[in-house]
Design an enzyme around this catalytic site. Structure first.
Site, PDB file in Angstrom:
ATOM      1  N   ASN A 346       0.756  -1.394   0.064  1.00  0.00           N
ATOM      2  CA  ASN A 346      -0.098   0.021  -0.089  1.00  0.00           C
ATOM      3  C   ASN A 346       0.948   1.234  -0.020  1.00  0.00           C
ATOM      4  O   ASN A 346       1.835   1.379   0.840  1.00  0.00           O
ATOM      5  CB  ASN A 346      -0.840   0.013   1.267  1.00  0.00           C
ATOM      6  CG  ASN A 346      -2.059  -1.064   1.105  1.00  0.00           C
ATOM      7  OD1 ASN A 346      -2.947  -1.108   0.644  1.00  0.00           O
ATOM      8  ND2 ASN A 346      -1.774  -1.964   1.909  1.00  0.00           N
ATOM      9  N   GLU A 378      -0.402  -0.413  -4.504  1.00  0.00           N
ATOM     10  CA  GLU A 378      -1.851  -0.355  -4.402  1.00  0.00           C
ATOM     11  C   GLU A 378      -2.200   1.024  -4.188  1.00  0.00           C
ATOM     12  O   GLU A 378      -1.492   1.709  -3.045  1.00  0.00           O
ATOM     13  CB  GLU A 378      -2.359  -1.218  -3.170  1.00  0.00           C
ATOM     14  CG  GLU A 378      -2.435  -2.565  -3.628  1.00  0.00           C
ATOM     15  CD  GLU A 378      -3.376  -3.227  -2.557  1.00  0.00           C
ATOM     16  OE1 GLU A 378      -3.989  -2.859  -1.839  1.00  0.00           O
ATOM     17  OE2 GLU A 378      -3.147  -4.678  -2.675  1.00  0.00           O
ATOM     18  N   GLU A 465     -12.080  -8.025  -1.738  1.00  0.00           N
ATOM     19  CA  GLU A 465     -11.668  -7.931  -0.509  1.00  0.00           C
ATOM     20  C   GLU A 465     -12.452  -8.351   0.220  1.00  0.00           C
ATOM     21  O   GLU A 465     -13.769  -8.158   0.120  1.00  0.00           O
ATOM     22  CB  GLU A 465     -11.362  -6.477  -0.349  1.00  0.00           C
ATOM     23  CG  GLU A 465     -10.183  -5.930  -1.193  1.00  0.00           C
ATOM     24  CD  GLU A 465      -9.484  -4.434  -0.852  1.00  0.00           C
ATOM     25  OE1 GLU A 465      -8.281  -4.333  -0.243  1.00  0.00           O
ATOM     26  OE2 GLU A 465     -10.432  -3.395  -0.756  1.00  0.00           O
TER      27      GLU A 465
HETATM   28  P1  C2E Z   1      -6.662  -2.223   3.001  1.00  0.00           P
HETATM   29  O1  C2E Z   1      -5.427  -1.697   1.925  1.00  0.00           O
HETATM   30  O2  C2E Z   1      -7.881  -2.000   2.287  1.00  0.00           O
HETATM   31  O3  C2E Z   1      -6.005  -3.506   3.584  1.00  0.00           O
HETATM   32  C1  C2E Z   1      -7.197  -4.472   3.944  1.00  0.00           C
HETATM   33  C2  C2E Z   1      -7.804  -4.294   5.271  1.00  0.00           C
HETATM   34  O4  C2E Z   1      -8.660  -5.450   5.663  1.00  0.00           O
HETATM   35  C3  C2E Z   1      -6.401  -4.825   6.355  1.00  0.00           C
HETATM   36  O5  C2E Z   1      -6.804  -4.056   7.614  1.00  0.00           O
HETATM   37  C4  C2E Z   1      -7.251  -6.252   6.374  1.00  0.00           C
HETATM   38  O6  C2E Z   1      -6.448  -6.452   7.712  1.00  0.00           O
HETATM   39  C5  C2E Z   1      -8.337  -6.172   6.375  1.00  0.00           C
HETATM   40  N1  C2E Z   1      -8.866  -7.625   5.949  1.00  0.00           N
HETATM   41  C6  C2E Z   1      -8.496  -8.259   5.280  1.00  0.00           C
HETATM   42  N2  C2E Z   1      -9.501  -9.557   5.151  1.00  0.00           N
HETATM   43  C7  C2E Z   1     -10.488  -9.160   6.215  1.00  0.00           C
HETATM   44  C8  C2E Z   1     -11.865  -9.665   6.188  1.00  0.00           C
HETATM   45  O7  C2E Z   1     -12.009 -10.846   5.591  1.00  0.00           O
HETATM   46  N3  C2E Z   1     -12.479  -9.169   6.708  1.00  0.00           N
HETATM   47  C9  C2E Z   1     -12.276  -7.776   7.370  1.00  0.00           C
HETATM   48  N4  C2E Z   1     -13.190  -7.303   8.194  1.00  0.00           N
HETATM   49  N5  C2E Z   1     -11.128  -7.230   7.214  1.00  0.00           N
HETATM   50  C10 C2E Z   1     -10.008  -7.693   6.393  1.00  0.00           C
HETATM   51  P2  C2E Z   1      -5.566  -3.196   8.217  1.00  0.00           P
HETATM   52  O8  C2E Z   1      -4.212  -4.250   8.096  1.00  0.00           O
HETATM   53  O9  C2E Z   1      -6.037  -2.916   9.617  1.00  0.00           O
HETATM   54  O10 C2E Z   1      -5.016  -2.030   7.331  1.00  0.00           O
HETATM   55  C11 C2E Z   1      -6.137  -1.215   7.273  1.00  0.00           C
HETATM   56  C12 C2E Z   1      -5.674   0.041   6.241  1.00  0.00           C
HETATM   57  O11 C2E Z   1      -4.514   0.511   6.629  1.00  0.00           O
HETATM   58  C13 C2E Z   1      -5.501  -0.477   4.904  1.00  0.00           C
HETATM   59  O12 C2E Z   1      -6.499  -1.146   4.337  1.00  0.00           O
HETATM   60  C14 C2E Z   1      -4.431   0.389   4.201  1.00  0.00           C
HETATM   61  O13 C2E Z   1      -5.360   1.276   3.725  1.00  0.00           O
HETATM   62  C15 C2E Z   1      -3.787   0.768   5.425  1.00  0.00           C
HETATM   63  N6  C2E Z   1      -2.276   0.471   5.439  1.00  0.00           N
HETATM   64  C16 C2E Z   1      -2.138  -0.798   5.943  1.00  0.00           C
HETATM   65  N7  C2E Z   1      -0.709  -1.019   5.761  1.00  0.00           N
HETATM   66  C17 C2E Z   1      -0.181   0.007   4.932  1.00  0.00           C
HETATM   67  C18 C2E Z   1       0.960   0.447   4.395  1.00  0.00           C
HETATM   68  O14 C2E Z   1       2.260  -0.100   4.565  1.00  0.00           O
HETATM   69  N8  C2E Z   1       1.139   1.823   4.048  1.00  0.00           N
HETATM   70  C19 C2E Z   1       0.059   2.370   3.776  1.00  0.00           C
HETATM   71  N9  C2E Z   1       0.057   3.559   3.347  1.00  0.00           N
HETATM   72  N10 C2E Z   1      -1.547   2.019   4.123  1.00  0.00           N
HETATM   73  C20 C2E Z   1      -1.297   0.846   4.814  1.00  0.00           C
HETATM   74 CA    CA Z   2      -4.838  -2.325   0.325  1.00  0.00          CA
HETATM   75 CA    CA Z   3      -8.492  -2.321   0.234  1.00  0.00          CA
END
Ligand code: C2E
Ligand code: CA
Ligand code: CA
Length: 518
Positions: A346, A378, A465
């Site tokens: 991301n 992404e 997703e």
């Molecule tokens: P995202 O890119 O949309 O990542 C998907 C989020 O959905 C992730 O939350 C993941 O853990 C969660 N997820 C995956 N499968 C499921 C599912 O079946 N059900 C539910 N309820 N959730 C699911 P996470 O890891 O808490 O990350 C949240 C957001 O934080 C990400 O959304 C992304 O926008 C941001 N993020 C995470 N890592 C990075 C990074 O390295 N850089 C940047 N800029 N943003 C990041």
């Molecule tokens: Ca993502």
């Molecule tokens: Ca996403």
């Protein structure tokens, strides 16, 4: 709403409240309009647009919305003549608004059982629009939004522009959250509809903050600050969101300051690490890629979710350092994965939006000896919508390197076909909210099959997703989508855990299908 308080109501608002609750259908309608080449007004909205959106929303069975303002089409504010106005929009200025609230017209005093709320609405991108398209376009846009507010709110309460892209509406609603919710969501729904000015279609993201104006409260400045804080808070939760001020929010502002300080240390203390979540071909269970997700375990406070710290990192500029760390780590980890399995990372808009991003990427790939096609970036849909020439060039440069591009959270913004066609992307990731609605709303399935068809014509792949259930898997396959990511197939985990079976410290040659298929 009480009879004593015969608020002027507008048809448009009634229509739009329905649209606001028929989000998915409205999205489809926008695409439909784009496909048909319908221009959404020259500088304003057209009736045909409203009725097409309404028709589709109604078809999708979204008629359950509360029509908050409904009735006559009186759009002239009785305040305009008395108080100071904002020259660009003709709405009340901040000073005029303060006067109007302190000396309300008789019909604007809250009736029995009602409360008075100040709603502050803001779209964050006025500055970028002014810079990219010129101030005339920015002003024209502000006037369209002001017009929308006038048409929606009519004479229900004072409307003003307090600064930049920030508008304020004061409403009286029953003393329950339902009516307030309907009103604010409808406002957000209408404001988010795209505006075409000249040749360009502009979509902006709105957030709203709400604060109660207590009886006899004269310090409107304080109420505005509270509403702004609520809005900033909503903003951190995502686009198009809103929240009501509560006193703990002041603590939240302090929490964000704490995060900022600690985040500086987190990098030095090695508190950041990555989790990986598989992307799976649902027909076979084969892992076709991973998404890297950033994690932070604070040494004293424990896990802090990315949804809390990424927005802070973005607003304080630390995202550049953090983003560099993520990309570097991903490249390192790629050496442990089979060459056929790409990883996506991301990347925040601010990170991409620096001239040397693609150059940095190139050096990184060289240093780690990684084939560009193994890395996918992404980016969120919002980045596309702002689509400045510069951003487009940077995205094109990334593609030229051979790095893959994915559009994340697709469906949550209002990008259209022409925007998408301009950018050579490899993957469309359909937002979890659509997967969630599968089965309960026909429009969600229709939306997904539309996206699959569209992606196919653009030679891209669709990833769904947030897939959590077997039922969703079946419905997604029926809609033509076979690549999925979600808890059903695997939660984000440490690479070491994922590679446990293979672990001899070397590159894994191939990965077994995910457990759901074992
Ligand atoms: P995202 O890119 O949309 O990542 C998907 C989020 O959905 C992730 O939350 C993941 O853990 C969660 N997820 C995956 N499968 C499921 C599912 O079946 N059900 C539910 N309820 N959730 C699911 P996470 O890891 O808490 O990350 C949240 C957001 O934080 C990400 O959304 C992304 O926008 C941001 N993020 C995470 N890592 C990075 C990074 O390295 N850089 C940047 N800029 N943003 C990041
Ligand atoms: Ca993502
Ligand atoms: Ca996403």
């Amino acid at each position: 709403m009480t009879a004593a308080n015969t608020v002027q109501r507008t048809q448009l608002f009634r229509a739009m409240t329905i649209v606001a609750s028929g989000f998915g259908a409205a999205m489809l309608a926008l695409w439909a309009l784009d496909l048909m080449g319908v221009t959404v007004g020259s500088v304003s909205d057209s009736a045909i647009f409203g009725s097409v959106v309404l028709g589709l929303a109604a078809l999708a069975g979204a008629g359950s919305a509360h029509a908050y303002f409904a009735g006559t089409d009186d759009t002239v504010s009785a305040y305009d003549a008395q108080f100071r106005i904002d020259e660009v929009t003709g709405l009340l200025s901040k000073a005029g608004l303060i006067d109007a609230v302190n000396t309300p017209l008789a019909e604007h005093r809250p009736g029995p059982g009602q409360k008075r709320f100040l709603v502050s609405l803001d779209f964050g991108s006025l500055k970028e629009i002014n810079e990219t398209y010129g101030e005339d376009t920015g002003d024209a846009l502000l006037r369209v939004f002001a017009d929308r507010l006038r048409r929606i709110v009519g004479n229900a309460g004072p409307i003003g522009r307090s600064s930049g892209g920030e508008f304020v509406v004061v409403v009286n609603v029953e003393d329950n959250q339902r009516e307030l919710r309907a009103a604010v969501e409808a406002l957000l729904g209408v404001m988010a509809l795209p505006v075409r000015i000249g040749a360009a279609s502009h979509s902006v993201f709105w957030n709203a903050g709400v604060a109660e104006i207590h009886d006899g409260e004269l310090a409107l400045d304080k109420v505005m600050r509270s509403a702004n804080l609520a809005r900033t808070n909503a903003n951190a939760a995502g686009r198009g969101t809103w929240s009501i001020y509560h006193p703990e929010m002041s603590q939240l502002a302090a929490y964000r300051r704490w995060i900022e300080t600690e985040l500086h240390q987190a990098l030095k203390r090695n508190e950041l690490f990555l989790n990986y979540q598989p992307k799976v071909r649902a027909t076979t269970g084969e892992i076709v890629g991973f998404e890297a997700l950033l994690r932070w375990t604070h040494h004293a406070k424990g896990i802090i979710p990315p949804a809390e710290f990424i927005p802070v990192a973005e607003s304080c500029g630390l995202i550049h350092q953090i983003g560099d760390w993520v990309l570097n780590q991903v490249c390192e980890d790629l050496s442990r994965l089979p060459v056929s399995v790409p990883v996506s990372a991301n990347v925040s808009p601010a990170q991409i939006d620096s001239d040397d991003f693609s150059r940095k990427l190139e050096i990184l790939l060289q240093n780690h000896d990684v084939q560009p096609g193994r890395l996918e970036i992404e980016i969120t849909e919002s980045l596309l919508i702002q689509r400045s020439a510069r951003t487009r060039k940077i995205l094109a440069d990334i593609r030229k390197l051979g790095v893959l591009l994915a559009i994340d959270d697709f469906g949550t913004g209002y990008s259209n076909l022409s925007t998408l066609a301009e950018i050579e992307f490899h993957t469309l990731k359909v937002d979890r909210s659509f997967v969630e609605r599968l089965g309960s709303r026909a429009a969600a399935g229709t939306m997904i099959s539309t996206v699959v068809g569209m992606a196919r014509s653009l030679n891209a792949e669709v990833v769904a997703e947030g897939v959590e259930t077997k039922e969703q898997v079946i419905l997604l396959q029926a809609a033509g989508c076979n690549i999925m990511q979600g808890y059903y197939f695997g939660k984000p985990a440490l690479l070491a855990t994922i590679l446990d079976d293979y672990d001899n410290g070397e590159r894994a040659d191939a990965l077994s299908p995910v457990a759901a298929f074992a």
